[in-house]
Design a protein around this motif. Sequence first.
Motif, PDB file in Angstrom:
ATOM      1  N   PRO A 132       0.672 -25.330  -1.755  1.00  0.00           N
ATOM      2  CA  PRO A 132       0.830 -24.040  -1.088  1.00  0.00           C
ATOM      3  C   PRO A 132       2.290 -23.697  -0.786  1.00  0.00           C
ATOM      4  CG  PRO A 132      -0.122 -25.679   0.380  1.00  0.00           C
ATOM      5  CD  PRO A 132      -0.098 -26.280  -0.985  1.00  0.00           C
ATOM      6  N   SER A 133       3.166 -24.702  -0.714  1.00  0.00           N
ATOM      7  CA  SER A 133       4.551 -24.399  -0.350  1.00  0.00           C
ATOM      8  C   SER A 133       5.552 -24.837  -1.415  1.00  0.00           C
ATOM      9  CB  SER A 133       4.881 -25.065   0.983  1.00  0.00           C
ATOM     10  OG  SER A 133       4.750 -26.460   0.866  1.00  0.00           O
ATOM     11  N   ALA A 134       5.099 -25.046  -2.657  1.00  0.00           N
ATOM     12  CA  ALA A 134       6.022 -25.451  -3.717  1.00  0.00           C
ATOM     13  C   ALA A 134       6.983 -24.317  -4.036  1.00  0.00           C
ATOM     14  CB  ALA A 134       5.265 -25.871  -4.968  1.00  0.00           C
ATOM     15  N   VAL A 135       8.235 -24.691  -4.308  1.00  0.00           N
ATOM     16  CA  VAL A 135       9.281 -23.727  -4.626  1.00  0.00           C
ATOM     17  C   VAL A 135       9.676 -23.941  -6.073  1.00  0.00           C
ATOM     18  CG1 VAL A 135      11.649 -23.041  -4.073  1.00  0.00           C
ATOM     19  CG2 VAL A 135      10.093 -23.691  -2.250  1.00  0.00           C
ATOM     20  N   GLU A 136      10.095 -22.873  -6.760  1.00  0.00           N
ATOM     21  CA  GLU A 136      10.451 -22.969  -8.165  1.00  0.00           C
ATOM     22  C   GLU A 136      11.904 -23.376  -8.356  1.00  0.00           C
ATOM     23  OE1 GLU A 136      10.280 -20.238 -12.225  1.00  0.00           O
ATOM     24  OE2 GLU A 136      10.127 -19.281 -10.271  1.00  0.00           O
ATOM     25  N   CYS A 137      12.141 -24.280  -9.324  1.00  0.00           N
ATOM     26  CA  CYS A 137      13.496 -24.555  -9.788  1.00  0.00           C
ATOM     27  C   CYS A 137      13.785 -23.485 -10.835  1.00  0.00           C
ATOM     28  CB  CYS A 137      13.601 -25.945 -10.410  1.00  0.00           C
ATOM     29  SG  CYS A 137      15.184 -26.218 -11.241  1.00  0.00           S
ATOM     30  N   LEU A 138      14.752 -22.616 -10.550  1.00  0.00           N
ATOM     31  CA  LEU A 138      15.045 -21.496 -11.445  1.00  0.00           C
ATOM     32  C   LEU A 138      15.669 -21.951 -12.761  1.00  0.00           C
ATOM     33  CD1 LEU A 138      16.446 -18.964  -8.817  1.00  0.00           C
ATOM     34  CD2 LEU A 138      14.131 -19.085  -9.772  1.00  0.00           C
TER      35      LEU A 138
ATOM     36  N   ARG B 199      12.116 -19.147  -5.375  1.00  0.00           N
ATOM     37  CA  ARG B 199      11.073 -18.653  -4.483  1.00  0.00           C
ATOM     38  C   ARG B 199       9.831 -19.530  -4.571  1.00  0.00           C
ATOM     39  NH1 ARG B 199      12.858 -15.105  -7.789  1.00  0.00           N
ATOM     40  NH2 ARG B 199      10.942 -15.105  -8.995  1.00  0.00           N
ATOM     41  N   GLU B 200       8.915 -19.310  -3.621  1.00  0.00           N
ATOM     42  CA  GLU B 200       7.646 -20.035  -3.643  1.00  0.00           C
ATOM     43  C   GLU B 200       6.842 -19.640  -4.879  1.00  0.00           C
ATOM     44  OE1 GLU B 200       5.308 -20.026  -0.130  1.00  0.00           O
ATOM     45  OE2 GLU B 200       6.943 -20.737   1.123  1.00  0.00           O
TER      46      GLU B 200
ATOM     47  N   VAL C 221      10.142 -25.045 -13.123  1.00  0.00           N
ATOM     48  CA  VAL C 221       9.056 -25.923 -12.683  1.00  0.00           C
ATOM     49  C   VAL C 221       8.991 -25.928 -11.167  1.00  0.00           C
ATOM     50  CG1 VAL C 221       9.193 -27.412 -14.713  1.00  0.00           C
ATOM     51  CG2 VAL C 221      10.548 -27.967 -12.686  1.00  0.00           C
ATOM     52  N   PRO C 222       7.810 -26.279 -10.610  1.00  0.00           N
ATOM     53  CA  PRO C 222       7.708 -26.330  -9.149  1.00  0.00           C
ATOM     54  C   PRO C 222       8.451 -27.537  -8.585  1.00  0.00           C
ATOM     55  CG  PRO C 222       5.634 -27.000 -10.151  1.00  0.00           C
ATOM     56  CD  PRO C 222       6.526 -26.548 -11.271  1.00  0.00           C
TER      57      PRO C 222
END
Length: 199
Positions: free
Chosen positions: A163-169, A152-153, A173-174
């Motif tokens: 503002p639109s970085a997504v997480e590496c689960l 998710r963001e 990290v973004p």
Amino acid sequence: MSARETAELLLQVGRLVQAEGYDGELSPAQWMALRFFARANPFSRTPSAFAEFQATTRGTATQTIKALEAGGYLVRQRFKTDGRSVSLRLTSKGKKALARDPFEVLVRAVDSLDATARTAMRRALHQVLCTLATSDARRQIGVCQDCMHFGREMSGKLPSTGPSAVECLLLGVPIQPEDIGLLCVHFQPVNEHREDEHE
């Protein structure tokens, strides 16, 4: 058309592109390395990730990388977090070489197909690649947006997060927007379920 005939056509396409890629300056393996390091995300610009991608030994991958470093196409940097690990990136000479990449002949040939044919070809080749990787127990390398670890963001969680970085689960990290389409060594297809989830 039989499966064998289709597989032979794929092999022939690969041979033609490899033959096109040998111009005396760089070998097909060196072209492949330049393409990989240009398209890999920051976590995957390592000799071992390239060896995985190329489905070759670490020693063979290292020789290819050393030749590119000696020629001024690649430069290595130590990771700030782990001084023993290195990250490789293209130099300006490497970027100039890639601008005349013979692989573009194949890109143009695929681009000449209509959108429906391109989509069908991508899906079919992706499925073939997944089957080969699974049968040989090889790790696949793909892009974030097709990965099960794509989260998710993260807006507001970290000061450096856009503002639109997504997480590496997987890594927590973004993933910056410019990295989403890059190759990652930690890739796991969305439709692939790990055995440990079923045990």
